[in-house]
Design a protein around this motif. Structure first.
Motif, PDB file in Angstrom:
ATOM      1  N   TYR A  34       0.655  -1.092  -0.076  1.00  0.00           N
ATOM      2  CA  TYR A  34      -0.072  -0.103   0.065  1.00  0.00           C
ATOM      3  C   TYR A  34       0.794   1.518   0.179  1.00  0.00           C
ATOM      4  CZ  TYR A  34      -4.270  -2.644   0.668  1.00  0.00           C
ATOM      5  OH  TYR A  34      -5.465  -3.478   0.695  1.00  0.00           O
ATOM      6  N   GLY A  35       2.047   1.001  -0.225  1.00  0.00           N
ATOM      7  CA  GLY A  35       2.972   2.483  -0.364  1.00  0.00           C
ATOM      8  C   GLY A  35       3.329   3.069   0.871  1.00  0.00           C
ATOM      9  N   LEU A  36       3.291   2.635   2.055  1.00  0.00           N
ATOM     10  CA  LEU A  36       3.281   3.220   3.319  1.00  0.00           C
ATOM     11  C   LEU A  36       4.860   2.995   3.814  1.00  0.00           C
ATOM     12  CD1 LEU A  36       0.382   1.402   5.301  1.00  0.00           C
ATOM     13  CD2 LEU A  36       0.488   3.531   4.213  1.00  0.00           C
ATOM     14  N   PRO A  37       5.242   4.204   4.427  1.00  0.00           N
ATOM     15  CA  PRO A  37       6.632   3.822   4.820  1.00  0.00           C
ATOM     16  C   PRO A  37       7.038   2.680   5.700  1.00  0.00           C
ATOM     17  CG  PRO A  37       5.707   6.085   5.347  1.00  0.00           C
ATOM     18  CD  PRO A  37       4.579   5.216   4.965  1.00  0.00           C
ATOM     19  N   LEU A  38       8.240   2.317   5.651  1.00  0.00           N
ATOM     20  CA  LEU A  38       8.582   1.138   6.334  1.00  0.00           C
ATOM     21  C   LEU A  38       9.738   1.322   7.422  1.00  0.00           C
ATOM     22  CD1 LEU A  38       8.696  -1.309   3.440  1.00  0.00           C
ATOM     23  CD2 LEU A  38       6.982  -1.098   4.852  1.00  0.00           C
ATOM     24  N   THR A  39       9.803   0.606   8.440  1.00  0.00           N
ATOM     25  CA  THR A  39      10.873   0.771   9.283  1.00  0.00           C
ATOM     26  C   THR A  39      12.203   0.059   8.804  1.00  0.00           C
ATOM     27  OG1 THR A  39      10.355  -1.204  10.600  1.00  0.00           O
ATOM     28  CG2 THR A  39       9.397   0.768  11.307  1.00  0.00           C
ATOM     29  N   ASP A  40      13.257   0.162   9.411  1.00  0.00           N
ATOM     30  CA  ASP A  40      14.378  -0.445   8.749  1.00  0.00           C
ATOM     31  C   ASP A  40      14.223  -2.097   8.752  1.00  0.00           C
ATOM     32  OD1 ASP A  40      15.776   1.842   8.456  1.00  0.00           O
ATOM     33  OD2 ASP A  40      16.978   1.849  10.284  1.00  0.00           O
ATOM     34  N   LYS A  41      13.879  -2.487   9.758  1.00  0.00           N
ATOM     35  CA  LYS A  41      13.537  -3.828   9.790  1.00  0.00           C
ATOM     36  C   LYS A  41      12.402  -4.403   8.876  1.00  0.00           C
ATOM     37  CE  LYS A  41      12.642  -7.648  13.302  1.00  0.00           C
ATOM     38  NZ  LYS A  41      12.392  -7.807  14.768  1.00  0.00           N
ATOM     39  N   GLU A  42      11.383  -3.567   8.743  1.00  0.00           N
ATOM     40  CA  GLU A  42      10.286  -3.978   7.909  1.00  0.00           C
ATOM     41  C   GLU A  42      10.775  -3.880   6.531  1.00  0.00           C
ATOM     42  OE1 GLU A  42       6.218  -2.526  10.099  1.00  0.00           O
ATOM     43  OE2 GLU A  42       7.310  -1.201   8.918  1.00  0.00           O
ATOM     44  N   ALA A  43      11.798  -2.768   6.133  1.00  0.00           N
ATOM     45  CA  ALA A  43      12.425  -2.606   4.850  1.00  0.00           C
ATOM     46  C   ALA A  43      13.185  -3.901   4.247  1.00  0.00           C
ATOM     47  CB  ALA A  43      13.189  -1.472   4.865  1.00  0.00           C
ATOM     48  N   ASP A  44      13.856  -4.585   5.315  1.00  0.00           N
ATOM     49  CA  ASP A  44      14.657  -5.705   5.152  1.00  0.00           C
ATOM     50  C   ASP A  44      13.819  -6.959   5.099  1.00  0.00           C
ATOM     51  OD1 ASP A  44      17.202  -4.235   5.626  1.00  0.00           O
ATOM     52  OD2 ASP A  44      17.199  -4.924   7.740  1.00  0.00           O
ATOM     53  N   THR A  45      12.648  -6.976   5.684  1.00  0.00           N
ATOM     54  CA  THR A  45      11.779  -7.905   5.666  1.00  0.00           C
ATOM     55  C   THR A  45      11.114  -7.824   4.168  1.00  0.00           C
ATOM     56  OG1 THR A  45      11.263  -8.301   7.790  1.00  0.00           O
ATOM     57  CG2 THR A  45       9.624  -9.186   6.452  1.00  0.00           C
ATOM     58  N   PHE A  46      10.708  -6.636   3.663  1.00  0.00           N
ATOM     59  CA  PHE A  46       9.849  -6.367   2.373  1.00  0.00           C
ATOM     60  C   PHE A  46      10.899  -6.951   1.184  1.00  0.00           C
ATOM     61  CE2 PHE A  46       9.162  -3.863  -1.395  1.00  0.00           C
ATOM     62  CZ  PHE A  46       7.822  -3.976  -1.419  1.00  0.00           C
ATOM     63  N   LYS A  47      12.282  -6.454   1.317  1.00  0.00           N
ATOM     64  CA  LYS A  47      13.168  -6.817   0.248  1.00  0.00           C
ATOM     65  C   LYS A  47      13.335  -8.338   0.188  1.00  0.00           C
ATOM     66  CE  LYS A  47      15.703  -2.409   0.407  1.00  0.00           C
ATOM     67  NZ  LYS A  47      17.034  -1.912   0.733  1.00  0.00           N
ATOM     68  N   GLN A  48      13.642  -9.084   1.253  1.00  0.00           N
ATOM     69  CA  GLN A  48      13.574 -10.370   1.330  1.00  0.00           C
ATOM     70  C   GLN A  48      12.624 -11.301   1.047  1.00  0.00           C
ATOM     71  OE1 GLN A  48      13.885 -12.038   5.373  1.00  0.00           O
ATOM     72  NE2 GLN A  48      13.649 -14.190   4.898  1.00  0.00           N
ATOM     73  N   LEU A  49      11.425 -10.691   0.962  1.00  0.00           N
ATOM     74  CA  LEU A  49       9.888 -11.302   0.517  1.00  0.00           C
ATOM     75  C   LEU A  49       9.835 -11.193  -0.946  1.00  0.00           C
ATOM     76  CD1 LEU A  49       7.481 -10.532   3.360  1.00  0.00           C
ATOM     77  CD2 LEU A  49       8.887 -12.616   2.979  1.00  0.00           C
ATOM     78  N   THR A  50      10.223  -9.944  -1.580  1.00  0.00           N
ATOM     79  CA  THR A  50       9.986  -9.732  -2.930  1.00  0.00           C
ATOM     80  C   THR A  50      11.202  -9.800  -3.731  1.00  0.00           C
ATOM     81  OG1 THR A  50      10.380  -7.303  -2.560  1.00  0.00           O
ATOM     82  CG2 THR A  50       8.092  -7.821  -2.145  1.00  0.00           C
ATOM     83  N   GLY A  51      12.393 -10.008  -3.068  1.00  0.00           N
ATOM     84  CA  GLY A  51      13.406 -10.150  -4.028  1.00  0.00           C
ATOM     85  C   GLY A  51      14.018  -8.853  -4.522  1.00  0.00           C
ATOM     86  N   ARG A  52      13.206  -7.598  -4.418  1.00  0.00           N
ATOM     87  CA  ARG A  52      13.383  -6.274  -4.513  1.00  0.00           C
ATOM     88  C   ARG A  52      14.874  -5.766  -3.970  1.00  0.00           C
ATOM     89  NH1 ARG A  52       8.074  -3.056  -6.383  1.00  0.00           N
ATOM     90  NH2 ARG A  52       7.040  -4.637  -7.774  1.00  0.00           N
ATOM     91  N   ASP A  53      15.326  -4.632  -4.713  1.00  0.00           N
ATOM     92  CA  ASP A  53      16.538  -3.810  -4.002  1.00  0.00           C
ATOM     93  C   ASP A  53      15.875  -2.586  -3.474  1.00  0.00           C
ATOM     94  OD1 ASP A  53      18.404  -5.766  -4.648  1.00  0.00           O
ATOM     95  OD2 ASP A  53      18.358  -4.970  -6.489  1.00  0.00           O
ATOM     96  N   SER A  54      14.914  -2.165  -4.076  1.00  0.00           N
ATOM     97  CA  SER A  54      14.367  -0.738  -3.804  1.00  0.00           C
ATOM     98  C   SER A  54      12.810  -0.836  -3.002  1.00  0.00           C
ATOM     99  CB  SER A  54      14.166   0.192  -4.943  1.00  0.00           C
ATOM    100  OG  SER A  54      13.132  -0.409  -5.840  1.00  0.00           O
ATOM    101  N   LEU A  55      12.559   0.400  -2.236  1.00  0.00           N
ATOM    102  CA  LEU A  55      11.420   0.204  -1.873  1.00  0.00           C
ATOM    103  C   LEU A  55      10.312   1.044  -2.309  1.00  0.00           C
ATOM    104  CD1 LEU A  55      12.512   1.021   2.042  1.00  0.00           C
ATOM    105  CD2 LEU A  55      12.009  -1.123   1.093  1.00  0.00           C
TER     106      LEU A  55
END
Length: 465
Positions: A34-55
């Motif tokens: 939904y395009g919300l700001p992520l914490t540093d820990k959430e950003a790492d999780t998001f990248k791990q789950l999606t395989g993406r390099d950017s947020l």
């Protein structure tokens, strides 16, 4: 404005259910979607789950989730259905009297009811949200904001005629239908126009299966890609649900590693592939031919796939040979409930019409089908090949267009949902996909091989025929 993060965390909403640490991975993924700001820990999780390099810096239109079993998909489906129905305002885009319908589509009725119980439980368990319910029945909830939530099964015919702000496709990798060989694509194609006026979102959640279908195609194309519209994520069960027993997964891996890797590690299966292509079946199908009448001087063969009348259809196929081609003349498929005695009498009348004195079938039911056919003047012969071998021996004939098939949807659908599975010992077997059927094409394959054998050819010469 209430965000998906608020919905999961706020104790006045669903914080008591979703605020715990076991939902951290889901919270990070949905916040990113939904395009919300992520914490540093959430950003790492998001990248791990999606395989993406950017947020992400904006909401996406589609979310495709490849998640193992017991990873919380059904709970999240219910949460998303409520969020899209209650916390996104669609009134300005609705015509007078029009209702925006959030649709949760499941593979079958049982699964749809399971998902609906989660939705109903969440809404009715919150006094504030319960007050917004105008009407509720077994498959739908109408809300006071001109939105409704409905659950249904994967059928491209039943999903038309709605204005849809959100589609939630639950376990899309396992959608099966007698109407279509590709129900996932067909249902989504039928629903996409309904989302157009409301700028709707598509959310597909599923455990993976074989490397085909809409889930696989989107994973192959969009996973680890920084696409602004389509987000694809992949996660093992315990990543999304850390409370899941690790011993459960270990035992599943010991029993069947290939299945467990798909079910709990969210890996697409490499031991299963499509047995026959739709193009090959269509090349053998004679347009608009539904049945051929018997012809004097022609020798016919017949094969039947018996059923006790509780689950599968009882089927019959009749074929004959014209030069180097096997021609399918007639088929019958009687779906339960039915009387086996009445079915056999009808089949026997058709067999007598084609001057057929014997029919071949498998060992199902022991003496039961043999006695029924014997009472109707037809000898029942036991097939010397299991259905897997019948399919294997029919394949080269179909691929080389040495078969003429009737133009019936069930024939195309059942042939194209057959799968070849390789066991750990390296042996191949051919069977229908989970939730699909092969009762009709089993009879057709048996009749084709019987016709070939009846003229003195052996299977070793199959490719030379």
């Amino acid at each position: 404005m209430v965000t998906i993060r608020d919905l999961m965390n706020d104790p006045q909403l669903f914080g008591e259910t979703f605020a715990g640490d076991t939902w951290n991975a889901w919270r990070a993924l949905l916040s990113g979607f939904y395009g919300l700001p992520l914490t540093d820990k959430e950003a790492d999780t998001f990248k791990q789950l999606t395989g993406r390099d950017s947020l992400p810096d904006a909401p996406h239109d589609e979310l495709w989730l490849v998640v193992g079993r017991r990873g919380g998909k059904t709970n999240i489906s219910a949460l998303l259905a409520i969020y899209e129905a209650l916390f996104n305002n669609h009134k300005e885009k609705l015509a007078p009297g029009e209702i925006a319908t959030v649709m949760l589509i499941a593979a079958d009725r049982k699964q749809a009811r399971s998902a609906f119980r989660y939705i109903s439980g969440l809404l009715n368990g919150n006094p504030m949200l319960k007050s917004l319910i105008i009407r509720e029945d077994k498959e739908s909830i109408e809300l006071s904001n001109r939105c409704a939530i409905e659950v249904g099964t994967a059928s491209f015919r039943s999903v038309r005629g709605y204005s849809v702000p959100c589609i939630i496709a639950d376990e899309i990798a396992f959608w099966r239908s007698e109407d279509s060989a590709n129900p996932d694509f067909e249902v989504l194609n039928a629903l996409r126009p309904a989302m157009a006026t409301l700028n709707g979102k598509l959310i597909a959640l599923s455990s993976p299966y074989s490397r085909r279908g809409a889930l696989w195609e989107h994973y192959k194309r969009y996973f680890a890609q920084d696409d602004k519209e389509i987000l694809v994520a992949q996660a093992p069960s315990r990543t999304m649900n850390p409370a899941l027993s690790e011993k459960l997964i270990e035992k599943a891996m010991q029993r069947d590693p290939s299945a467990a890797k798909a079910e709990y590690l969210a890996q697409f299966r490499t031991d299963i592939e499509t047995f026959i292509s739709r193009e090959s079946i269509e090349n053998c199908t004679v347009p608009n031919r539904l049945e051929l009448p018997p012809i004097n001087g022609v020798n016919y063969s017949a094969f039947t796939d018996p059923s006790g009348g509780s689950k599968d259809a009882w089927t019959l196929a009749i074929t004959h040979r014209e030069n180097e081609t096997v021609v399918l003349d007639a088929v019958r498929s009687v779906k339960p409930p039915f009387s086996p005695d009445a079915v056999v009498k009808d089949f026997a009348e058709l067999l007598h019409l084609y001057r057929i004195k014997s029919v071949t079938g498998d060992r199902y039911g022991g003496e039961f089908p043999r006695e029924l056919f014997r009472n109707s003047g037809i000898e029942y012969l036991i097939s010397d090949r299991p259905r897997s071998d019948l399919y294997r021996d029919t394949l080269p004939l179909i691929n080389s267009c040495r078969v003429e098939l009737l133009d019936l949807p069930d024939i195309i659908n059942q042939f194209t949902t057959l799968e070849r599975k390789t066991s750990r010992g390296g042996r191949d077997s051919i069977d229908h996909a989970p939730g699909a059927h092969d009762d009709l094409v089993n009879s057709i394959a048996g009749a084709i091989i019987n016709t070939k054998k009846s003229r003195g050819y052996d299977l070793a010469a199959l490719n030379e025929w």
